[in-house]
Design an enzyme around this catalytic site. Structure first.
Site, PDB file in Angstrom:
ATOM      1  N   TYR A 103       0.770  -1.128  -0.051  1.00  0.00           N
ATOM      2  CA  TYR A 103       0.104  -0.045   0.077  1.00  0.00           C
ATOM      3  C   TYR A 103       0.874   1.142   0.131  1.00  0.00           C
ATOM      4  CZ  TYR A 103      -3.906  -3.315   0.976  1.00  0.00           C
ATOM      5  OH  TYR A 103      -4.807  -4.081   0.998  1.00  0.00           O
ATOM      6  N   ASN A 126     -12.412  -0.528  -5.089  1.00  0.00           N
ATOM      7  CA  ASN A 126     -12.288  -0.810  -6.396  1.00  0.00           C
ATOM      8  C   ASN A 126     -13.612  -1.592  -7.211  1.00  0.00           C
ATOM      9  OD1 ASN A 126     -11.425  -1.774  -8.889  1.00  0.00           O
ATOM     10  ND2 ASN A 126     -10.026  -3.143  -8.382  1.00  0.00           N
ATOM     11  N   CYS A 134      -6.403  -5.071  -8.167  1.00  0.00           N
ATOM     12  CA  CYS A 134      -6.182  -4.464  -6.422  1.00  0.00           C
ATOM     13  C   CYS A 134      -5.720  -5.910  -5.773  1.00  0.00           C
ATOM     14  CB  CYS A 134      -7.529  -4.329  -5.841  1.00  0.00           C
ATOM     15  SG  CYS A 134      -8.930  -5.321  -6.054  1.00  0.00           S
ATOM     16  N   HIS A 135      -5.827  -6.957  -6.434  1.00  0.00           N
ATOM     17  CA  HIS A 135      -5.312  -8.343  -5.623  1.00  0.00           C
ATOM     18  C   HIS A 135      -3.694  -8.468  -5.561  1.00  0.00           C
ATOM     19  CE1 HIS A 135      -5.623  -9.433  -9.799  1.00  0.00           C
ATOM     20  NE2 HIS A 135      -4.440 -10.322  -9.679  1.00  0.00           N
ATOM     21  N   GLU A 161      -1.087 -16.413 -10.788  1.00  0.00           N
ATOM     22  CA  GLU A 161      -0.138 -15.523 -11.511  1.00  0.00           C
ATOM     23  C   GLU A 161       1.323 -15.613 -11.327  1.00  0.00           C
ATOM     24  OE1 GLU A 161      -1.139 -11.195 -10.982  1.00  0.00           O
ATOM     25  OE2 GLU A 161      -3.250 -11.560 -11.590  1.00  0.00           O
TER      26      GLU A 161
END
Length: 166
Positions: A103, A126, A134-135, A161
């Site tokens: 953040y 979001n 946002c993950h 990912e």
């Protein structure tokens, strides 16, 4: 009062590996993705063959993302938010597949290093998760923190990912 045709939102439920997603779009841009099991949503679903081109393209790109063949989305989006929220969401779009930022790093990237809490609130608001990734934002210690879809979904998306998540 009736909405003008360009203001009509079409919604479809998409069955993803992380659970159902309710996808909403105007004719010209994607506006929201909800976790329908976490948020009541009265929008109906449309038959896939009758979907507008934008929603068909969205479903196709989500299929590719979940198959691991798409690493970035190419969709017109129109998330409703404040100027600050929009700035944060744009920064999230710059986080590449398989990478994360804290953040604080997001706050620095928008040149507001003291706005870490405000950045966290903007990320939590979001309206288009996954597309606006946002993950990919984690705590400064590397811990998984906050995600509107739940931490198990966040963990799944990051693992998908290739990010080494515990």
């Amino acid at each position: 009062m009736k909405c003008a045709p360009e203001q009509t939102i079409t919604a479809v439920c998409y069955q993803s590996p992380v659970g159902p997603l309710m996808i909403e779009a105007l004719p010209t841009a994607l506006t929201a993705i909800h976790w329908p099991d976490l948020k009541a949503n009265s929008a109906g679903t449309a038959e896939k063959h009758a979907l507008p081109t934008l929603l068909k393209k969205t479903l196709s790109q989500l299929d590719e993302y979940f198959a691991g063949t798409r690493k970035a989305f190419d969709l017109p989006i129109a998330p409703a938010g404040t100027g600050f929220q929009t700035q944060v969401w744009q920064a999230l779009g710059d986080i590449p597949w398989g990478n994360t930022l804290s953040y604080g790093q997001v706050a620095h990237s928008i040149e507001k290093p003291k706005a870490v809490r405000a950045v966290g609130r903007a990320i939590g608001a979001n309206p288009i998760p996954i597309i606006i990734p946002c993950h990919r934002v984690i705590g400064s210690t590397g811990a998984l923190t906050g995600f509107a879809g739940g931490l198990e979904r966040k963990r799944w998306l990051l693992k998908h990912e290739g990010y080494p998540v515990i």
